[in-house]
Design a protein around this motif. Structure first.
Motif, mmCIF file in Angstrom:
data_model
loop_
_atom_site.group_PDB
_atom_site.id
_atom_site.type_symbol
_atom_site.label_atom_id
_atom_site.label_comp_id
_atom_site.label_asym_id
_atom_site.label_seq_id
_atom_site.Cartn_x
_atom_site.Cartn_y
_atom_site.Cartn_z
ATOM 1 N N ASN A 33 2.831 9.339 1.091
ATOM 2 C CA ASN A 33 3.810 8.558 0.349
ATOM 3 C C ASN A 33 3.121 7.499 -0.501
ATOM 4 O O ASN A 33 1.981 7.121 -0.266
ATOM 5 C CB ASN A 33 4.767 7.835 1.311
ATOM 6 N N ARG A 35 3.113 3.525 -1.594
ATOM 7 C CA ARG A 35 3.382 2.348 -0.770
ATOM 8 C C ARG A 35 3.217 1.070 -1.586
ATOM 9 O O ARG A 35 2.263 0.946 -2.363
ATOM 10 C CB ARG A 35 2.443 2.320 0.441
ATOM 11 N N LYS A 198 8.739 9.236 -1.739
ATOM 12 C CA LYS A 198 9.215 8.027 -1.073
ATOM 13 C C LYS A 198 8.281 6.868 -1.372
ATOM 14 O O LYS A 198 7.062 7.006 -1.264
ATOM 15 C CB LYS A 198 9.293 8.247 0.443
ATOM 16 N N SER A 200 7.204 3.521 0.108
ATOM 17 C CA SER A 200 7.293 2.897 1.428
ATOM 18 C C SER A 200 7.078 1.400 1.365
ATOM 19 O O SER A 200 6.436 0.867 0.457
ATOM 20 C CB SER A 200 6.253 3.518 2.373
ATOM 21 N N SER A 201 7.593 0.727 2.394
ATOM 22 C CA SER A 201 7.462 -0.720 2.517
ATOM 23 C C SER A 201 6.011 -1.117 2.756
ATOM 24 O O SER A 201 5.230 -0.370 3.351
ATOM 25 C CB SER A 201 8.328 -1.210 3.677
ATOM 26 N N SER A 205 5.074 1.927 6.855
ATOM 27 C CA SER A 205 5.001 3.129 6.026
ATOM 28 C C SER A 205 6.180 4.068 6.259
ATOM 29 O O SER A 205 6.450 4.939 5.432
ATOM 30 C CB SER A 205 3.682 3.870 6.295
ATOM 31 N N GLN A 206 6.880 3.912 7.363
ATOM 32 C CA GLN A 206 8.032 4.758 7.641
ATOM 33 C C GLN A 206 9.297 4.242 6.967
ATOM 34 O O GLN A 206 10.274 4.988 6.817
ATOM 35 C CB GLN A 206 8.265 4.838 9.157
ATOM 36 N N GLU A 207 9.294 2.994 6.566
ATOM 37 C CA GLU A 207 10.481 2.390 5.963
ATOM 38 C C GLU A 207 10.482 2.616 4.460
ATOM 39 O O GLU A 207 9.542 2.243 3.756
ATOM 40 C CB GLU A 207 10.521 0.897 6.259
ATOM 41 N N ALA A 208 11.548 3.212 3.964
ATOM 42 C CA ALA A 208 11.643 3.506 2.533
ATOM 43 C C ALA A 208 12.235 2.323 1.778
ATOM 44 O O ALA A 208 13.257 1.751 2.190
ATOM 45 C CB ALA A 208 12.497 4.749 2.305
#
Length: 372
Positions: A33, A35, A198, A200-201, A205-208
């Motif tokens: 993704n 980031r 995506k 990511s935050s 890294s899991q938060e979009a």
């Protein structure tokens, strides 16, 4: 095309290739993704309608390609984007005499790659268009610059079939570790560049923070249209990755939809739309199969970005989102408008999406807040 310009163009491309190969890093995030960097907004540069390889048999064509490389290099050094999107018509395939469009495509990527900036690309209506024979080749003084041999030693050289979308995408993704482009699901054929990325935050890294969807809007080897199959793909994919429409979404394709033509600014452009050139009518897709209806009903979609019209660079509000044109970046293609790039900036906290046009001469204009 003179020998002098051929040598200049080839030597420049080879030097860019050799330097870029040494600087390209591998991707670092395991999810593949993008980031956001901590404490900084995420900045995207849109390069639209570069039209590399145009009139390759003249002095004008190679010169314009070099000018386009210079323009992109200047814009990248002014804005320092985190990501670049090639928004279609990267090459003018209908001017490329042989199965060699990837060579010009690679040249178009070179400024971004040389600066180790990740990018993605989509296809426009010229990227795999069939070769159009110049009428001047058949005049009294017209002599084609490629000659097919009588022996079996040059069969590939005499192939005027062009380079397909699949071949262009395969070359880009296999040869460039910084490319985030994807071929998309096989059942969407003949469209190719359909995928989602995506953002990511910076904290997780899991938060979009946002999703970016890319579409192949056709043209060239098949009609200029986003098909019903692509509409279904978007419906399913968006529900899969963003089921509650909680995360903002941004969409990119090349040829504007018919809705762009419907809202094209008339007398009220200064009141509602933001831009600097409103110089032509919208050249829209050949059919509307439902993509705009799905987008309209999805509150998470904040903006759609297209290219194709070189004489338009506006953003106009439409229902609860914005419809935007990029800015003609390349020296190839029609029109003599000054060159630039649309910039998109995504801020994480507080969340916002804003955009502006950065010109090659350094000027900035048409800033607009697209979401907050």
């Amino acid at each position: 095309m003179s020998i002098r310009w051929t040598l200049i163009s080839l030597s420049f491309i080879l030097s860019v290739r050799s330097s870029a190969v040494e600087t390209v890093p591998k991707r670092t995030t395991p999810e593949d993704n993008l980031r956001i960097r901590r404490g900084a907004p995420f900045r995207i540069a849109l390069f639209a309608d570069l039209h590399f390889g145009e009139d390759a048999w003249t002095e004008w064509g190679p010169r314009q390609d070099l000018n386009s490389v210079k323009a992109m290099s200047t814009l990248l050094d002014q804005e320092h984007p985190d990501f670049v999107i090639y928004l279609g018509d990267v090459v003018t395939a209908n001017n490329i005499m042989i199965k060699y469009a990837s060579f010009y495509w690679d040249q178009a990527l070179s400024p971004t790659r040389a600066r180790s900036i990740p990018w993605s690309s989509i296809f426009g209506n010229h990227d795999d268009a069939p070769f159009e024979w110049p009428i001047e080749w058949f005049s009294d003084i017209g002599i084609p610059h490629i000659h097919c041999p009588d022996s079996n030693s040059g069969a590939e050289k005499c192939n005027f079939g062009g380079t397909t979308r699949l071949e262009l995408m395969k070359n880009e993704t296999e040869q460039n570790t910084l490319s985030y482009s994807k071929s998309g699901p096989q059942d969407l054929w003949p469209s190719v560049s359909n995928y989602v990325l995506k953002l990511s935050s910076s904290n997780d890294s899991q938060e979009a923070v946002a999703y970016m969807y890319f579409f192949d809007s056709g043209g060239g080897s098949y009609p200029k249209v986003i098909s019903n199959a692509q509409v279904k793909w978007f419906e399913n994919k968006s529900k899969e990755v963003n089921p509650n429409s909680r995360v903002p979404e941004i969409i990119f394709w090349h040829v504007p939809s018919k809705t762009y033509k419907e809202i094209a600014p008339k007398s009220d452009l200064s009141e509602h739309c933001v831009g600097s050139i409103f110089s032509e009518d919208v050249a829209d897709q050949e059919a509307e199969t439902g993509i705009m209806k799905v987008i309209e009903e999805r509150p998470s979609v904040k903006a759609v970005f297209v290219g194709h019209n070189h004489g338009l660079d506006w953003c106009c509000p439409y229902m609860k989102l914005w419809l935007c044109f990029a800015r003609h970046t390349g020296y190839g293609g029609y029109g003599n408008w000054s060159k630039g790039a649309r910039i998109i900036e995504i801020n994480e906290k507080p969340f916002s999406i804003k955009s502006w046009i950065r010109m090659e001469d350094g000027n900035l204009h048409s800033e607009v807040l697209l979401s907050s």
